[in-house]
Write an enzyme that holds these catalytic residues in place. Structure first.
Site, mmCIF file in Angstrom:
data_model
loop_
_atom_site.group_PDB
_atom_site.id
_atom_site.type_symbol
_atom_site.label_atom_id
_atom_site.label_comp_id
_atom_site.label_asym_id
_atom_site.label_seq_id
_atom_site.Cartn_x
_atom_site.Cartn_y
_atom_site.Cartn_z
ATOM 1 N N GLY A 11 -24.615 -3.027 -13.028
ATOM 2 C CA GLY A 11 -23.963 -3.451 -14.144
ATOM 3 C C GLY A 11 -24.292 -2.870 -15.315
ATOM 4 O O GLY A 11 -25.067 -1.789 -15.430
ATOM 5 N N TYR A 144 -21.759 -20.990 -17.540
ATOM 6 C CA TYR A 144 -22.809 -19.823 -17.871
ATOM 7 C C TYR A 144 -23.744 -20.411 -18.744
ATOM 8 O O TYR A 144 -25.178 -20.152 -18.131
ATOM 9 C CB TYR A 144 -21.917 -18.826 -18.807
HETATM 10 P P1 NAD Z 1 -22.561 -7.143 -16.104
HETATM 11 O O1 NAD Z 1 -21.592 -7.986 -15.676
HETATM 12 O O2 NAD Z 1 -22.176 -5.746 -16.446
HETATM 13 O O3 NAD Z 1 -23.797 -7.022 -14.964
HETATM 14 C C1 NAD Z 1 -23.908 -7.991 -14.165
HETATM 15 C C2 NAD Z 1 -24.076 -7.531 -12.877
HETATM 16 O O4 NAD Z 1 -24.367 -8.576 -11.816
HETATM 17 C C3 NAD Z 1 -22.792 -6.919 -12.141
HETATM 18 O O5 NAD Z 1 -23.016 -5.470 -11.685
HETATM 19 C C4 NAD Z 1 -22.435 -7.717 -11.182
HETATM 20 O O6 NAD Z 1 -21.461 -7.043 -10.178
HETATM 21 C C5 NAD Z 1 -23.708 -8.486 -10.747
HETATM 22 N N1 NAD Z 1 -23.527 -9.570 -9.932
HETATM 23 C C6 NAD Z 1 -22.839 -10.857 -10.397
HETATM 24 N N2 NAD Z 1 -22.758 -11.861 -9.639
HETATM 25 C C7 NAD Z 1 -23.666 -11.471 -8.627
HETATM 26 C C8 NAD Z 1 -23.975 -11.977 -7.300
HETATM 27 N N3 NAD Z 1 -23.677 -13.247 -7.160
HETATM 28 N N4 NAD Z 1 -24.975 -11.343 -6.739
HETATM 29 C C9 NAD Z 1 -25.337 -10.107 -6.841
HETATM 30 N N5 NAD Z 1 -24.888 -9.317 -8.165
HETATM 31 C C10 NAD Z 1 -24.022 -9.922 -8.865
HETATM 32 O O7 NAD Z 1 -23.244 -7.898 -17.245
HETATM 33 P P2 NAD Z 1 -24.436 -7.220 -18.311
HETATM 34 O O8 NAD Z 1 -23.852 -7.183 -19.777
HETATM 35 O O9 NAD Z 1 -25.038 -6.138 -17.926
HETATM 36 O O10 NAD Z 1 -25.432 -8.443 -18.164
HETATM 37 C C11 NAD Z 1 -26.549 -8.509 -17.080
HETATM 38 C C12 NAD Z 1 -27.244 -9.760 -17.426
HETATM 39 O O11 NAD Z 1 -27.882 -9.810 -18.761
HETATM 40 C C13 NAD Z 1 -26.685 -10.993 -17.078
HETATM 41 O O12 NAD Z 1 -27.482 -11.818 -16.373
HETATM 42 C C14 NAD Z 1 -26.218 -11.409 -18.438
HETATM 43 O O13 NAD Z 1 -26.160 -13.052 -18.425
HETATM 44 C C15 NAD Z 1 -27.515 -11.151 -19.437
HETATM 45 N N6 NAD Z 1 -27.113 -10.839 -20.813
HETATM 46 C C16 NAD Z 1 -26.203 -10.120 -21.083
HETATM 47 C C17 NAD Z 1 -25.915 -9.879 -22.498
HETATM 48 C C18 NAD Z 1 -25.194 -8.736 -22.991
HETATM 49 O O14 NAD Z 1 -24.838 -8.758 -24.161
HETATM 50 N N7 NAD Z 1 -24.583 -7.885 -22.110
HETATM 51 C C19 NAD Z 1 -26.447 -10.968 -23.308
HETATM 52 C C20 NAD Z 1 -27.128 -12.106 -22.857
HETATM 53 C C21 NAD Z 1 -27.605 -11.923 -21.666
#
Ligand code: NAD
Ligand code: UDP
Length: 312
Positions: A11, A144
């Site tokens: 991700g 979420y």
């Molecule tokens: P993203 O969607 O780019 O990354 C999430 C990754 O998890 C993706 O590669 C997706 O394919 C994978 N994924 C989803 N469901 C899955 C499953 N069941 N099994 C295996 N893989 C799975 O999002 P991101 O922005 O990189 O976020 C990463 C983490 O950080 C998340 O947990 C998100 O909640 C947390 N987060 C992100 C932000 C932000 O602003 N980007 C803010 C708060 C929290």
């Protein structure tokens, strides 16, 4: 050298974390089901013998001998996490249980990517870790928010009941290169719209606020949370306390891209928080961490990334 498992490693954030951990000389296993991530985010790592890319869904148990786990697997943008809300909850809750079970078995330290969404639409501003939040348990964002809140509960209980060495970071809005152009988050949406000369889509009147953190600052914070002394196992905010309205952000992006796009207004989605800004006193004190990248500098990098991606 440690062997480190990164769930959600393909991700946006996960791929930057894999880059950093490999650079520090560790062995990295990325586990991802590619729901919102993509091999293209990590294609540059595929030749690295210390990097392993596994297609796997975290709702199913996974076994490996590892020293640390960063649990990031979960769709993060409202469009993606609302696409299949039941799956989102399963990913947060069952993913946490499966990864904590693994951590317990192999005695690995485990980090949870939690979120500022645990504060919901906050009535305390800025948000310290001691604030319990204002979350609608049956609203459009609940799959979420409540999934992430439940994951925090499970993490704390594995720590208290089974002695698992846990870390929890509450991550505030983060942006940068490798954001998915189709995930509808505000920074990527506005940059793409500005670069393509399309209308800028402001939801509500644009007076709602967010605090935007550049990805490099977050990755540094995540590593510091993981490496902090063992007594630091309660949640820690990681975010940039500089707060902007959505309208400010739109105007800044128009100015920086030199775009002639018009501002257009749409209804505010339900349960969209009106304000959000981290209190980072705890991270400053315990981790000696604070964000270093200004919005201007971070947007410059991100605009460059999208210019190349969109070939404009
Ligand atoms: P993203 O969607 O780019 O990354 C999430 C990754 O998890 C993706 O590669 C997706 O394919 C994978 N994924 C989803 N469901 C899955 C499953 N069941 N099994 C295996 N893989 C799975 O999002 P991101 O922005 O990189 O976020 C990463 C983490 O950080 C998340 O947990 C998100 O909640 C947390 N987060 C992100 C932000 C932000 O602003 N980007 C803010 C708060 C929290
Ligand atoms: N937003 C907007 N236009 C867009 C996308 C988002 O005005 O094209 C608003 C959205 O309503 C919210 C803020 O920008 O108030 C941040 O949205 P995002 O989805 O990036 O993150 P989150 O709401 O999860 O903090």
């Amino acid at each position: 050298m440690k062997r480190i498992l990164v769930t959600g490693g393909a991700g946006f954030l996960g791929s930057h974390l894999c880059d950093r951990l490999l650079k520090e000389g560790h062995e990295v296993i990325s586990v991802d089901n590619y729901f919102t991530g993509s091999r293209s985010n990590v294609v540059h790592l595929l030749e690295n013998p210390y990097f392993e890319l596994i297609r796997h869904d975290v709702t199913v148990p996974y076994y490996a001998e590892i020293d640390e786990i960063y649990n990031l697997a979960c769709p993060a943008s409202p469009i993606h996490y609302q696409f299949n809300p039941i799956k989102t909850i399963k990913t947060s809750v069952m993913g946490a249980i499966n990864m904590l079970g693994l951590a317990k078995r192999v005695k690995a330290k485990i980090f949870q990517a939690s979120t500022s969404e645990v504060y919901g639409d906050p009535d305390v501003h800025p948000q310290p870790e001691s604030y319990w939040g204002n979350v609608n348990p049956i609203g459009d964002r609940a799959c979420y928010n409540e999934g992430k809140r439940c994951a925090e509960t499970i993490f704390m209980n594995y720590h208290i009941q089974n002695g698992v060495n846990i870390r929890i970071a509450r991550i505030f809005n983060t942006y940068g290169p490798r954001m998915d152009p189709n995930d509808g988050r505000v920074v990527s949406n506005f940059i793409i719209q500005a670069l393509q000369g399309r209308d800028i889509t402001i939801f509500g009147d644009g007076s709602q606020t967010r605090s935007f953190q550049y990805v490099d600052d977050l990755i540094e914070g995540m590593i510091r949370v993981m490496e902090a002394p063992d007594h630091i196992n309660s949640p820690i905010n990681l975010g940039n306390p500089d707060e902007f309205t959505i309208l400010d952000l739109a105007k800044k992006i128009l100015e920086m891209t030199g775009s002639k796009s018009e501002l257009t207004y749409y209804p505010l989605p339900s349960d969209d928080p009106m304000q959000r800004k981290p209190d980072i006193t705890l991270a400053q004190k315990e981790l000696k961490w604070r964000p270093e990248v200004s919005l201007e500098k971070g947007l410059t990098e991100t605009i460059e990334y999208f210019k190349k991606l969109l070939k404009v």
